[in-house]
Design a protein around this motif. Structure first.
Motif, PDB file in Angstrom:
ATOM      1  N   LYS A  30      -5.562  -2.631   6.311  1.00  0.00           N
ATOM      2  CA  LYS A  30      -4.175  -2.449   6.726  1.00  0.00           C
ATOM      3  C   LYS A  30      -3.773  -3.590   7.650  1.00  0.00           C
ATOM      4  O   LYS A  30      -4.479  -3.914   8.604  1.00  0.00           O
ATOM      5  CB  LYS A  30      -4.024  -1.116   7.458  1.00  0.00           C
ATOM      6  N   GLY A  60       2.248  -0.155   8.094  1.00  0.00           N
ATOM      7  CA  GLY A  60       1.464   0.855   7.398  1.00  0.00           C
ATOM      8  C   GLY A  60       1.558   0.775   5.882  1.00  0.00           C
ATOM      9  O   GLY A  60       0.874   1.516   5.183  1.00  0.00           O
ATOM     10  N   LEU A  67      -1.344  -4.270   3.037  1.00  0.00           N
ATOM     11  CA  LEU A  67      -2.747  -4.592   3.222  1.00  0.00           C
ATOM     12  C   LEU A  67      -2.883  -6.108   3.281  1.00  0.00           C
ATOM     13  O   LEU A  67      -2.366  -6.809   2.411  1.00  0.00           O
ATOM     14  CB  LEU A  67      -3.570  -4.066   2.053  1.00  0.00           C
ATOM     15  N   ASN A 126       0.858  -1.179   0.000  1.00  0.00           N
ATOM     16  CA  ASN A 126       0.000   0.000   0.000  1.00  0.00           C
ATOM     17  C   ASN A 126       0.900   1.237   0.000  1.00  0.00           C
ATOM     18  O   ASN A 126       1.115   1.854   1.028  1.00  0.00           O
ATOM     19  CB  ASN A 126      -0.911  -0.031   1.236  1.00  0.00           C
TER      20      ASN A 126
END
Length: 193
Positions: free
Chosen positions: A174, A184, A187, A142
């Motif tokens: 997430k 962070g 996903l 991500n």
């Protein structure tokens, strides 16, 4: 850039394996650890250093297949786990794989390593490889898509558009237990045929 067999063989030859974290990724280990049926047919596209297939084998999963275009990572699996069934280590292009009926396909840094132009082909190939109600489970990066990969990146919105035509999105969120360098930026997903 041509991400062909020679490209990947050179990556292994030169130990240019920046994706290698040294062990099975925490989100995938957590998912595997809650699976009860050790007889399900599992595919892992892109062997990497073999942490996921070796872990599955050690946990008693009896039907684990690995496909990789390069020979070195498959040899590494056999070196680390000599009892791994050799006939289930398939050296070929994922997009040419003719097996199907997989109950589970685990995605770990394979999707982000193929050219973004091939992503629609990836989705249709996964759909054809999965058994009815089969699941594609794993991690997608991500962060903004780039031409300077691999990894090439992507976003949740892109993945929803890409996968939802052929697969049901059960989870796409997430990852809560990523390793620190990837916190962070991953996903966790479960998509179902």
């Amino acid at each position: 850039m041509n991400l062909n067999k020679e490209f990947w063989e050179n990556k292994y030859e030169n130990k240019d394996t920046g994706w290698d974290i040294g062990y099975i990724s925490t989100p995938l280990k957590t998912y595997i650890d809650q699976l009860d049926n050790k007889n399900i047919k599992i595919l892992i596209p892109g062997a990497g250093k073999g942490y996921e297939p070796i872990y599955l084998h050690e946990q008693g999963f009896k039907n684990v297949f690995v496909v990789d275009i390069a020979k070195q990572p498959l040899d590494l699996i056999l070196k680390k786990s000599p009892n791994f069934p050799k006939e289930r280590l398939l050296q070929e292009d994922f997009f040419n794989l003719e097996l199907n009926g997989f109950d589970l396909i685990l995605e770990q840094t394979f999707f982000c390593a193929i050219s973004p132009k091939l992503r629609p082909n990836y989705v249709s190939k996964m759909h054809s490889l999965l058994a009815k109600k089969g699941k594609l489970v794993g991690l997608l990066f991500n962060f903004p898509k780039t031409e300077k990969g691999p990894p090439f990146g992507g976003s949740k919105n892109e993945y929803v558009k890409l996968f939802s035509n052929l697969l049901t999105i059960k989870i796409l969120e997430k990852a809560s237990n990523s390793i620190l360098p990837r916190a962070g930026k991953e996903l966790f997903f479960i998509f179902e045929k």
